[in-house]
Design a protein around this motif. Structure first.
Motif, short mmCIF file in Angstrom:
data_model
loop_
_atom_site.label_atom_id
_atom_site.label_comp_id
_atom_site.label_asym_id
_atom_site.label_seq_id
_atom_site.Cartn_x
_atom_site.Cartn_y
_atom_site.Cartn_z
N LEU A 1 0.59 -3.72 4.19
CA LEU A 1 1.61 -3.28 5.36
C LEU A 1 2.02 -1.91 5.36
O LEU A 1 2.05 -1.12 4.51
CB LEU A 1 2.81 -4.24 5.17
CG LEU A 1 2.56 -5.62 5.25
CD1 LEU A 1 3.98 -6.36 5.02
CD2 LEU A 1 1.94 -6.06 6.41
N ALA A 2 2.16 -1.42 6.50
CA ALA A 2 2.72 0.13 6.70
C ALA A 2 4.08 -0.11 6.40
O ALA A 2 5.02 -0.96 6.16
CB ALA A 2 2.56 0.34 8.30
N GLU A 3 4.61 1.25 5.82
CA GLU A 3 5.97 1.56 5.45
C GLU A 3 7.00 1.24 6.55
O GLU A 3 6.64 1.40 7.72
CB GLU A 3 6.26 2.83 5.07
CG GLU A 3 5.24 3.27 3.64
CD GLU A 3 5.74 2.44 2.44
OE1 GLU A 3 6.86 2.11 2.54
OE2 GLU A 3 4.99 2.50 1.76
N ILE A 4 8.08 0.69 6.21
CA ILE A 4 9.11 0.27 6.97
C ILE A 4 9.65 1.62 7.90
O ILE A 4 9.99 1.43 8.97
CB ILE A 4 10.55 -0.33 6.43
CG1 ILE A 4 11.30 -1.28 7.36
CG2 ILE A 4 10.94 0.72 5.58
CD1 ILE A 4 10.62 -2.44 7.95
N GLU A 5 9.44 2.86 7.24
CA GLU A 5 9.79 4.01 7.68
C GLU A 5 9.15 4.26 8.84
O GLU A 5 9.62 4.81 9.75
CB GLU A 5 9.69 5.22 6.62
CG GLU A 5 10.73 5.26 5.71
CD GLU A 5 10.83 3.92 4.68
OE1 GLU A 5 11.69 3.59 4.23
OE2 GLU A 5 9.53 3.72 4.66
N TYR A 6 7.78 3.89 9.11
CA TYR A 6 7.10 3.89 10.26
C TYR A 6 7.93 3.24 11.51
O TYR A 6 7.87 3.82 12.76
CB TYR A 6 5.76 3.33 10.27
CG TYR A 6 5.09 3.45 11.50
CD1 TYR A 6 4.16 4.59 11.79
CD2 TYR A 6 4.95 2.29 12.49
CE1 TYR A 6 3.43 4.61 13.33
CE2 TYR A 6 4.07 2.37 13.66
CZ TYR A 6 3.56 3.41 14.02
OH TYR A 6 2.74 3.45 15.44
N LEU A 7 8.38 2.16 11.22
CA LEU A 7 9.28 1.23 12.44
C LEU A 7 10.35 2.14 12.50
O LEU A 7 10.81 2.33 13.68
CB LEU A 7 9.66 0.02 11.62
CG LEU A 7 10.43 -0.96 12.59
CD1 LEU A 7 10.03 -2.35 11.88
CD2 LEU A 7 11.98 -0.57 12.39
N ALA A 8 10.93 2.81 11.55
CA ALA A 8 12.46 3.53 11.82
C ALA A 8 12.13 4.61 12.73
O ALA A 8 13.07 4.99 13.32
CB ALA A 8 13.13 3.59 10.53
#
Length: 313
Positions: free
Chosen positions: A57-64
């Protein structure tokens, strides 16, 4: 190209997760170029559901920090509070102007971090009252397929996520592309009515005080006799005034509202399971006329009896 981050958490509902991937991931312009860059993000590199594990999965920071649209699918652990890290990420995305979207039970996540406060929102009809009770600052609308509050959008049950994602494509790229995606998904671009038409046609009415339940059961079995509120009071052995008070306290609606609701539900069941005429259904459900049935059905379910039958038969 617009960027979409789809959140994956433990116990994620597979259909909820797949809907935005299907709609946004397959949306292309006339020249074949993709409309969206879609990333599945998580707090960890892998999460598990009942049926599979999702890794890389991509890092949650990408979402943020980067996504133009953040989609929060439902989770079977919807009552669990988001971690502080996830809460910060969702707030950061919202603060910088990302569009926040929930599918089905995902509304609980947005509500838990305060992003639905003072907003109209929806979720699956089975848990709409729970969402309203847990988060009283959210204006829950249990009857619609989705709610568009500009920067925050919510959908009802899983299939309504398709309606919402198609709506977003139409907002971003126009009706022609959205219609193409609807055809690809073998569904209409817009569906008549709201999720009220999908609520079970055979609910069992129960009051919080068991003393009134025999009256409710009697009424459900005697609908064709066109019973009235006076009949209900006589059956319960109380005055009309006392009956109205008990219904308000225990059933959360007036006796007349309750009678109309169970008549409509009876009609729904007959439309689903029989070839009876509308006139016969009106009679069996206790309506005074076909016109009364149509008016009550449209008000409660959001579509006509004929349209409902076409959907479910």
């Amino acid at each position: 190209m617009r960027s979409v981050a789809v959140l994956a958490v433990d116990d994620v509902i597979p259909f909820d997760l797949s809907v935005p991937l299907e709609i946004f991931g397959r949306s292309v312009r006339d020249d074949g170029s993709p409309c969206y860059d879609v990333q599945v993000c998580g707090e960890r590199s892998a999460v598990s559901s009942k049926f599979f594990e999702i890794s890389s999965l991509a890092e949650i920071e990408y979402l943020a920090e980067h996504a133009d649209t953040v989609v929060v699918p439902g989770s079977m652990s919807y009552a669990a509070k988001p971690s502080p890290r996830l809460e910060r990420a969702l707030h950061r995305a919202h603060e910088r102007g990302a569009r926040m979207v929930s599918i089905c039970l995902g509304a609980f996540t947005l509500a838990a971090v305060g992003l639905l406060d003072e907003r109209r929102a929806t979720t699956h009809w089975m848990v709409a009252s729970e969402l309203a009770a847990d988060y009283p600052r959210v204006r829950v609308d249990p009857a619609v397929l989705f709610v568009d509050e500009e920067s925050v959008l919510t959908s009802a049950g899983a299939a309504a996520g398709l309606d919402l994602c198609l709506h977003i494509v139409r907002r971003d790229f126009g009706s022609a592309l959205a219609a193409d995606m609807a055809r690809l998904s073998v569904m209409p671009l817009t569906r008549e009515g709201g999720q009220a038409q999908f609520i079970s046609a055979r609910p069992r009415s129960k009051a919080t005080d068991r003393s009134i339940n025999p009256t409710l059961e009697w009424a459900e079995a005697t609908l064709s006799s066109k019973i009235t509120v006076t009949d209900l009071a006589a059956r319960a052995g109380v005055s009309k005034r006392t009956l109205i008070r008990r219904f308000t306290e225990q059933v959360r609606m007036s006796p007349s509202e309750w009678l109309q609701t169970i008549r409509v539900r009876k009609a729904q069941g007959l439309l689903e399971t029989t070839d009876a005429t509308i006139e016969s259904i009106a009679e069996q459900a206790g309506f005074a006329s076909i016109a009364a049935l149509r008016q009550a059905f449209r008000r409660t379910v959001g579509v006509t009896p004929q349209a409902y039958r076409k959907t479910f038969v």
